[in-house]
Design a protein around this motif. Structure first.
Motif, PDB file in Angstrom:
ATOM      1  N   LEU A 133      -0.988  -1.116  -1.843  1.00  0.00           N
ATOM      2  CA  LEU A 133      -0.763  -2.564  -1.363  1.00  0.00           C
ATOM      3  C   LEU A 133      -0.626  -3.777  -2.593  1.00  0.00           C
ATOM      4  O   LEU A 133      -0.795  -4.949  -2.076  1.00  0.00           O
ATOM      5  CB  LEU A 133      -2.197  -2.823  -0.581  1.00  0.00           C
ATOM      6  CG  LEU A 133      -2.291  -2.090   0.701  1.00  0.00           C
ATOM      7  CD1 LEU A 133      -3.786  -1.969   1.175  1.00  0.00           C
ATOM      8  CD2 LEU A 133      -1.188  -2.373   1.759  1.00  0.00           C
ATOM      9  N   MET A 134      -0.293  -3.253  -3.626  1.00  0.00           N
ATOM     10  CA  MET A 134      -0.211  -4.042  -4.587  1.00  0.00           C
ATOM     11  C   MET A 134      -1.481  -5.208  -4.808  1.00  0.00           C
ATOM     12  O   MET A 134      -2.280  -4.764  -4.878  1.00  0.00           O
ATOM     13  CB  MET A 134       1.097  -4.814  -4.463  1.00  0.00           C
ATOM     14  CG  MET A 134       2.090  -3.826  -4.535  1.00  0.00           C
ATOM     15  SD  MET A 134       3.940  -4.431  -4.416  1.00  0.00           S
ATOM     16  CE  MET A 134       4.525  -5.265  -5.974  1.00  0.00           C
ATOM     17  N   ALA A 135      -1.175  -6.475  -4.790  1.00  0.00           N
ATOM     18  CA  ALA A 135      -2.294  -7.451  -5.173  1.00  0.00           C
ATOM     19  C   ALA A 135      -3.321  -7.302  -4.113  1.00  0.00           C
ATOM     20  O   ALA A 135      -4.439  -7.798  -4.110  1.00  0.00           O
ATOM     21  CB  ALA A 135      -1.537  -8.972  -5.140  1.00  0.00           C
ATOM     22  N   ALA A 136      -3.140  -6.775  -2.911  1.00  0.00           N
ATOM     23  CA  ALA A 136      -4.131  -6.653  -1.889  1.00  0.00           C
ATOM     24  C   ALA A 136      -4.891  -5.377  -2.046  1.00  0.00           C
ATOM     25  O   ALA A 136      -6.146  -5.026  -1.233  1.00  0.00           O
ATOM     26  CB  ALA A 136      -3.411  -6.648  -0.391  1.00  0.00           C
ATOM     27  N   ILE A 137      -4.498  -4.233  -3.042  1.00  0.00           N
ATOM     28  CA  ILE A 137      -5.338  -3.105  -3.105  1.00  0.00           C
ATOM     29  C   ILE A 137      -6.745  -3.422  -3.507  1.00  0.00           C
ATOM     30  O   ILE A 137      -7.855  -2.505  -2.841  1.00  0.00           O
ATOM     31  CB  ILE A 137      -4.458  -2.282  -4.044  1.00  0.00           C
ATOM     32  CG1 ILE A 137      -5.079  -0.711  -3.632  1.00  0.00           C
ATOM     33  CG2 ILE A 137      -4.609  -2.554  -5.571  1.00  0.00           C
ATOM     34  CD1 ILE A 137      -4.894  -0.151  -2.361  1.00  0.00           C
ATOM     35  N   GLY A 138      -6.967  -4.310  -4.356  1.00  0.00           N
ATOM     36  CA  GLY A 138      -8.309  -4.217  -4.705  1.00  0.00           C
ATOM     37  C   GLY A 138      -9.346  -4.817  -3.895  1.00  0.00           C
ATOM     38  O   GLY A 138     -10.402  -4.347  -3.681  1.00  0.00           O
ATOM     39  N   VAL A 139      -9.184  -5.774  -3.143  1.00  0.00           N
ATOM     40  CA  VAL A 139      -9.787  -6.309  -1.999  1.00  0.00           C
ATOM     41  C   VAL A 139     -10.044  -5.328  -0.779  1.00  0.00           C
ATOM     42  O   VAL A 139     -11.274  -5.324  -0.375  1.00  0.00           O
ATOM     43  CB  VAL A 139      -9.571  -7.513  -1.515  1.00  0.00           C
ATOM     44  CG1 VAL A 139      -8.253  -7.664  -0.896  1.00  0.00           C
ATOM     45  CG2 VAL A 139     -10.788  -8.223  -0.681  1.00  0.00           C
ATOM     46  N   THR A 140      -9.111  -4.656  -0.800  1.00  0.00           N
ATOM     47  CA  THR A 140      -8.883  -3.672   0.255  1.00  0.00           C
ATOM     48  C   THR A 140     -10.012  -2.553  -0.051  1.00  0.00           C
ATOM     49  O   THR A 140     -10.812  -2.055   0.854  1.00  0.00           O
ATOM     50  CB  THR A 140      -7.541  -3.128   0.693  1.00  0.00           C
ATOM     51  OG1 THR A 140      -6.869  -4.256   1.061  1.00  0.00           O
ATOM     52  CG2 THR A 140      -7.653  -1.813   1.698  1.00  0.00           C
TER      53      THR A 140
END
Length: 365
Positions: A315-322
């Motif tokens: 999820l690129m930049a969304a992977i960390g918060v996910t």
């Protein structure tokens, strides 16, 4: 080490679901993401009026949907509560590329008058936090963190420091990735850091290839403990510590230093960590560096790891918060272990391909 910060709400949208509950359900072992064809376009039209849909790119719309769920989950719904709120959103750096490509094609084929009048505002990388702030009447600190896969973890880190050091009491932080254009997909595949078949992703294996690129967004609501307690909020977890660094030439050394620094910032020993959500790049050289760094930090001890990327894709930049949200869900799911002495502490790692490295330490409430 600063004071801990409460997590009082979270939200997400991706191919697994339009909210955390849907995505968590599809994450379970009975479901699978096998190929790029399984990744359906994200339909969030019901959240926006027609005019909004025309002037906002998907990477902004997804961030807004995730933030709306997070604020609702935190029971924050009045202008008085959101006036001083800050907003930090991570982006991979190619934000509205599909919007850009579509309008460039219109310019070439049909002339300048066919270019969207919203081109400038919709394509700007700071559009997601700006639109979230405008929608909620927020006047607090805001910005876009451009750091590849580490973007949303660094955004959360900025939120942590803003609450600890700058007097801000409420932050929405997360990351977003818009619809994956053919240009982006081909560019990543030419570098051999992504491919179109999720079945080729076998992290920590010498024959692995990187995961499929996917669109989506995630947000968490962060508050000072005083703010959360004053509102009578349900505290879901705490952000305990954070660290970041930038280095690509000596990955093992950088990964090790980043994780150790995050643990020190949290005031947590390696023995107190119950699960780790690794970067799990799926690229052998990166995975070897992370394995050696994990061994150095945890001194050979076996710490459970969860690789959600097997189902989420990249999820690129969304992977960390996910991964942060799913880590809280996992800790809650295994709450019984905490009663037997487990501290329910998770470490989340995001080590980007360009050397932006970040680690976050959280604890279940």
């Amino acid at each position: 080490m600063g004071s801990n910060v409460a997590i009082t709400g979270y939200g997400m949208v991706n191919h697994l679901g339009k909210n955390v509950q849907e995505a968590w359900s599809r994450l379970q072992p009975s479901n699978a993401l096998e190929s790029i064809e399984d990744v359906r376009p994200l339909d969030v039209t019901e959240y926006f009026e027609k005019k909004e849909r025309k002037r906002l790119d998907s990477f902004t719309r997804y961030a807004m949907v995730a933030s709306m769920e997070a604020l609702t989950h935190a029971n924050i719904n009045s202008p008085h509560e959101t006036k001083g709120m800050g907003v930090y959103v991570g982006a991979a750096g190619n934000g509205a590329d599909q919007f850009l490509l579509d309008n460039h094609l219109l310019l070439l084929e049909r002339g300048p008058k066919r270019v969207s009048p919203y081109y400038s505002s919709a394509s700007m990388i700071n559009s997601p936090p700006a639109e979230i702030a405008i929608k909620n009447g927020s006047h607090g600190p805001s910005g876009t963190i451009i750091a590849g896969e580490a973007g949303s973890l660094i955004a959360i880190g900025h939120g942590l420091r803003a609450i600890q050091n700058e007097g801000t009491s409420l932050i929405v932080a997360g990351g977003t990735q818009g619809d994956i254009s053919n240009l982006t997909r081909e560019g990543y595949e030419r570098l051999n850091i992504s491919q179109s078949d999720q079945r080729a992703y076998h992290p920590y294996s010498e024959d692995s290839k990187g995961p499929v690129l996917c669109a989506g967004a995630g947000s968490i609501v962060m508050e000072s403990m005083e703010s959360a307690e004053r509102r009578g909020a349900d505290i879901l977890g705490t952000v305990m510590g954070f660290s970041m660094g930038t280095r690509l030439d000596r990955m093992e050394e950088s990964y090790t230093a980043t994780m150790r620094s995050a643990l020190k910032d949290a005031g947590v020993t390696p023995k107190e960590v119950s699960i780790v959500i690794p970067q799990a790049a799926g690229i052998p050289s990166y995975d070897r560096a992370e394995e050696m760094a994990m061994d150095a930090v945890f001194q050979g001890a076996i710490v459970p790891t969860h690789v959600f990327k097997r189902k989420t894709g990249n999820l690129m930049a969304a992977i960390g918060v996910t991964n942060t949200i799913f880590a809280l869900q996992t800790l809650a799911f295994t709450r019984e272990q905490r009663r037997r002495g487990n501290e329910a502490v998770a470490m989340i790692n995001c080590f980007d391909f360009q050397g932006h490295n970040a680690s976050l330490v959280i604890k279940l409430a």
